[in-house]
Design a protein around this motif. Structure first.
Motif, PDB file in Angstrom:
ATOM      1  N   LEU A  33       0.824  -1.209   0.000  1.00  0.00           N
ATOM      2  CA  LEU A  33       0.000   0.000   0.000  1.00  0.00           C
ATOM      3  C   LEU A  33       0.861   1.263   0.000  1.00  0.00           C
ATOM      4  O   LEU A  33       0.552   2.235  -0.692  1.00  0.00           O
ATOM      5  CB  LEU A  33      -0.936   0.010   1.202  1.00  0.00           C
ATOM      6  N   GLY A  34       1.928   1.247   0.763  1.00  0.00           N
ATOM      7  CA  GLY A  34       2.805   2.418   0.817  1.00  0.00           C
ATOM      8  C   GLY A  34       3.490   2.695  -0.506  1.00  0.00           C
ATOM      9  O   GLY A  34       3.552   3.836  -0.957  1.00  0.00           O
ATOM     10  N   VAL A  35       3.983   1.662  -1.146  1.00  0.00           N
ATOM     11  CA  VAL A  35       4.670   1.847  -2.431  1.00  0.00           C
ATOM     12  C   VAL A  35       3.676   2.268  -3.510  1.00  0.00           C
ATOM     13  O   VAL A  35       3.950   3.170  -4.304  1.00  0.00           O
ATOM     14  CB  VAL A  35       5.436   0.563  -2.827  1.00  0.00           C
ATOM     15  N   VAL A  36       2.515   1.632  -3.537  1.00  0.00           N
ATOM     16  CA  VAL A  36       1.509   1.999  -4.538  1.00  0.00           C
ATOM     17  C   VAL A  36       1.012   3.423  -4.302  1.00  0.00           C
ATOM     18  O   VAL A  36       0.730   4.153  -5.252  1.00  0.00           O
ATOM     19  CB  VAL A  36       0.344   0.981  -4.536  1.00  0.00           C
TER      20      VAL A  36
ATOM     21  N   PRO B  28      -2.287   7.627  -5.858  1.00  0.00           N
ATOM     22  CA  PRO B  28      -3.394   7.773  -4.889  1.00  0.00           C
ATOM     23  C   PRO B  28      -2.883   7.864  -3.456  1.00  0.00           C
ATOM     24  O   PRO B  28      -3.077   6.961  -2.648  1.00  0.00           O
ATOM     25  CB  PRO B  28      -4.216   6.507  -5.111  1.00  0.00           C
ATOM     26  N   GLY B  29      -2.229   8.971  -3.147  1.00  0.00           N
ATOM     27  CA  GLY B  29      -1.556   9.119  -1.860  1.00  0.00           C
ATOM     28  C   GLY B  29      -2.451   9.020  -0.656  1.00  0.00           C
ATOM     29  O   GLY B  29      -2.169   8.266   0.277  1.00  0.00           O
ATOM     30  N   LEU B  30      -3.533   9.775  -0.634  1.00  0.00           N
ATOM     31  CA  LEU B  30      -4.403   9.752   0.543  1.00  0.00           C
ATOM     32  C   LEU B  30      -5.213   8.473   0.621  1.00  0.00           C
ATOM     33  O   LEU B  30      -5.484   7.958   1.704  1.00  0.00           O
ATOM     34  CB  LEU B  30      -5.353  10.954   0.520  1.00  0.00           C
ATOM     35  N   ILE B  31      -5.605   7.952  -0.529  1.00  0.00           N
ATOM     36  CA  ILE B  31      -6.462   6.763  -0.545  1.00  0.00           C
ATOM     37  C   ILE B  31      -5.708   5.535  -0.045  1.00  0.00           C
ATOM     38  O   ILE B  31      -6.266   4.700   0.662  1.00  0.00           O
ATOM     39  CB  ILE B  31      -7.020   6.523  -1.961  1.00  0.00           C
ATOM     40  N   MET B  32      -4.447   5.405  -0.408  1.00  0.00           N
ATOM     41  CA  MET B  32      -3.682   4.229  -0.002  1.00  0.00           C
ATOM     42  C   MET B  32      -2.620   4.528   1.043  1.00  0.00           C
ATOM     43  O   MET B  32      -2.131   3.616   1.700  1.00  0.00           O
ATOM     44  CB  MET B  32      -3.050   3.583  -1.228  1.00  0.00           C
ATOM     45  N   GLY B  33      -2.252   5.789   1.187  1.00  0.00           N
ATOM     46  CA  GLY B  33      -1.224   6.143   2.165  1.00  0.00           C
ATOM     47  C   GLY B  33      -1.698   6.010   3.592  1.00  0.00           C
ATOM     48  O   GLY B  33      -0.984   5.501   4.458  1.00  0.00           O
ATOM     49  N   ILE B  34      -2.914   6.467   3.852  1.00  0.00           N
ATOM     50  CA  ILE B  34      -3.450   6.396   5.221  1.00  0.00           C
ATOM     51  C   ILE B  34      -3.648   4.944   5.667  1.00  0.00           C
ATOM     52  O   ILE B  34      -3.233   4.582   6.771  1.00  0.00           O
ATOM     53  CB  ILE B  34      -4.734   7.236   5.340  1.00  0.00           C
ATOM     54  N   PRO B  35      -4.249   4.064   4.836  1.00  0.00           N
ATOM     55  CA  PRO B  35      -4.325   2.663   5.265  1.00  0.00           C
ATOM     56  C   PRO B  35      -2.947   2.014   5.447  1.00  0.00           C
ATOM     57  O   PRO B  35      -2.770   1.175   6.332  1.00  0.00           O
ATOM     58  CB  PRO B  35      -5.089   1.979   4.132  1.00  0.00           C
ATOM     59  N   ALA B  36      -1.968   2.424   4.635  1.00  0.00           N
ATOM     60  CA  ALA B  36      -0.611   1.886   4.804  1.00  0.00           C
ATOM     61  C   ALA B  36      -0.054   2.259   6.166  1.00  0.00           C
ATOM     62  O   ALA B  36       0.570   1.438   6.850  1.00  0.00           O
ATOM     63  CB  ALA B  36       0.301   2.407   3.694  1.00  0.00           C
TER      64      ALA B  36
ATOM     65  N   GLY C 210       6.699   0.421   4.862  1.00  0.00           N
ATOM     66  CA  GLY C 210       5.321   0.777   4.541  1.00  0.00           C
ATOM     67  C   GLY C 210       4.874   2.018   5.280  1.00  0.00           C
ATOM     68  O   GLY C 210       4.173   2.868   4.731  1.00  0.00           O
ATOM     69  N   LEU C 211       5.303   2.146   6.533  1.00  0.00           N
ATOM     70  CA  LEU C 211       4.974   3.322   7.335  1.00  0.00           C
ATOM     71  C   LEU C 211       5.601   4.577   6.724  1.00  0.00           C
ATOM     72  O   LEU C 211       4.931   5.605   6.550  1.00  0.00           O
ATOM     73  CB  LEU C 211       5.447   3.130   8.773  1.00  0.00           C
ATOM     74  N   ILE C 212       6.861   4.494   6.380  1.00  0.00           N
ATOM     75  CA  ILE C 212       7.563   5.653   5.821  1.00  0.00           C
ATOM     76  C   ILE C 212       6.986   6.049   4.468  1.00  0.00           C
ATOM     77  O   ILE C 212       6.719   7.227   4.220  1.00  0.00           O
ATOM     78  CB  ILE C 212       9.075   5.369   5.725  1.00  0.00           C
ATOM     79  N   THR C 213       6.778   5.076   3.580  1.00  0.00           N
ATOM     80  CA  THR C 213       6.230   5.414   2.266  1.00  0.00           C
ATOM     81  C   THR C 213       4.802   5.935   2.381  1.00  0.00           C
ATOM     82  O   THR C 213       4.413   6.844   1.637  1.00  0.00           O
ATOM     83  CB  THR C 213       6.279   4.211   1.312  1.00  0.00           C
ATOM     84  N   GLY C 214       4.029   5.402   3.319  1.00  0.00           N
ATOM     85  CA  GLY C 214       2.673   5.908   3.539  1.00  0.00           C
ATOM     86  C   GLY C 214       2.680   7.339   4.038  1.00  0.00           C
ATOM     87  O   GLY C 214       1.888   8.173   3.590  1.00  0.00           O
TER      88      GLY C 214
END
Length: 106
Positions: free
Chosen positions: A22-25, A30-38, A59-63
């Motif tokens: 999720l963080g890499v994607v 889609p930063g907010l859509i997938m970053g927050i769940p990451a 994953g935490l850092i990329t998110g």
């Protein structure tokens, strides 16, 4: 089976893998859509002390990075929209091209 074998539950790093993916994607758009769940999944994986600590941290850092960049972009876009609405005179003197001259003569 002894009681000790029943208590031992094999732990996998699926949460860490999901957080990393999720963080890499989220960095691709889609930063907010997938970053927050990451971020949330990575924190859960780190608190449960599951294997794959490095993947959870990545994953935490990329998110976090994608979420912050998305928020900066969103604030910039809102600022530009408000500015352009409040300063319409900036767009009145556009360059004259043959196409726009023809449209204005109609």
């Amino acid at each position: 089976m002894s009681k000790q074998e029943e208590k031992t539950v094999p732990q996998d790093s699926s949460l860490a893998i999901v957080a990393l993916v999720l963080g890499v994607v989220s960095l691709t758009g889609p930063g907010l859509i997938m970053g927050i769940p990451a971020i949330v999944i990575a924190i859960i994986a780190l608190k449960k002390k599951l294997p794959g600590r490095g993947m959870s941290i990545a994953g935490l850092i990329t998110g976090i990075v994608s979420t912050v960049l998305s928020l900066i972009f969103l604030v910039f876009m809102i600022f530009m929209m408000v500015w352009s609405i409040n300063h319409p005179e900036e767009f009145e003197d556009y360059p004259r091209t043959p196409h726009t001259q023809r449209l204005q003569s109609l």
